[in-house]
Design an enzyme around this catalytic site. Structure first.
Site, short mmCIF file in Angstrom:
data_model
loop_
_atom_site.label_atom_id
_atom_site.label_comp_id
_atom_site.label_asym_id
_atom_site.label_seq_id
_atom_site.Cartn_x
_atom_site.Cartn_y
_atom_site.Cartn_z
N CYS A 80 39.89 41.78 39.20
CA CYS A 80 41.34 41.95 39.02
C CYS A 80 41.85 40.76 38.21
CB CYS A 80 42.06 42.10 40.36
SG CYS A 80 42.02 40.64 41.42
N ASN A 123 41.70 37.37 41.01
CA ASN A 123 40.61 37.29 41.98
C ASN A 123 41.04 36.64 43.31
OD1 ASN A 123 37.29 35.78 42.17
ND2 ASN A 123 37.92 37.79 42.87
N CYS A 149 43.64 38.69 45.29
CA CYS A 149 44.22 39.78 46.08
C CYS A 149 43.31 41.01 46.11
CB CYS A 149 45.60 40.18 45.55
SG CYS A 149 46.86 38.88 45.72
N ARG A 150 43.31 41.76 45.03
CA ARG A 150 42.63 43.06 45.03
C ARG A 150 41.11 42.96 45.02
NH1 ARG A 150 45.81 45.32 39.96
NH2 ARG A 150 45.60 43.10 39.44
N SER A 151 40.54 42.21 44.07
CA SER A 151 39.08 42.21 43.96
C SER A 151 38.36 41.57 45.16
CB SER A 151 38.61 41.62 42.63
OG SER A 151 39.11 40.32 42.42
N ASP A 210 48.73 45.61 41.86
CA ASP A 210 48.68 44.23 42.35
C ASP A 210 49.72 44.05 43.46
OD1 ASP A 210 48.48 41.52 42.72
OD2 ASP A 210 48.60 41.02 40.59
#
Length: 158
Positions: A13, A16, A18-20, A130
């Site tokens: 993301c 690196n 939050c999402r990934s 995000d």
């Protein structure tokens, strides 16, 4: 980098944090629960260098803990080597996809298949938004999307 006869996946993301890292932790837990974790190299990274070395967002960690998943990941930026060593690079949105494809085009021996993680979602939610400026509920949505997508991805690549 890959385990002998193994497979590898890098979740990406923007930052690196939050999402990934959520996707990486979810996938690692699924692969572990399926007894397949030894067959995989699993990591996550960022298209930007904004958060290099940082732990995941506290709201993301709280969300994972709620689902009894731990991570000790530290943010890192995607490198040229990643395109040569990972089989799959799965990202969260169109902007990540553009950045990764641009970076991959400058790597001679790129072997990674770059896709949106959301392309595996049985509910067809292509983009994983995000949650950084959102609420705990937005992190939970990311978690749920990652669970659906990672499950489908793992089933296709087991």
């Amino acid at each position: 980098m890959a385990t002998p006869g193994g497979k590898s996946v890098l979740f990406v993301c923007l930052g690196n944090i939050c999402r990934s890292p959520i996707a990486e932790a979810v996938f690692r837990k699924m692969a572990t629960d399926n007894g397949e974790v030894d067959q995989w190299v699993i990591d996550s990274g960022a298209t930007s260098d904004w958060n290099t070395g940082s732990a995941p967002d506290a709201r993301g960690l709280a969300c994972l803990r709620k689902h009894v998943i731990e991570t000790d990941h530290r943010a890192r930026q995607v490198t040229k080597e990643d395109f040569m060593t990972f089989d799959h690079i799965l990202c969260m949105d169109e902007s990540n996809l553009r950045d990764l494809n641009k970076k991959a085009s400058s790597v001679k021996n790129s072997k990674a298949k770059i896709e949106l993680l959301g392309s595996y979602d049985p509910e067809k939610q292509l983009i994983i938004q995000d949650p950084y400026y959102g609420s705990d509920k937005d992190f939970e949505t990311v978690y749920e999307q990652c669970v659906r997508c990672c499950k489908a991805f793992l089933e296709q690549h087991s």
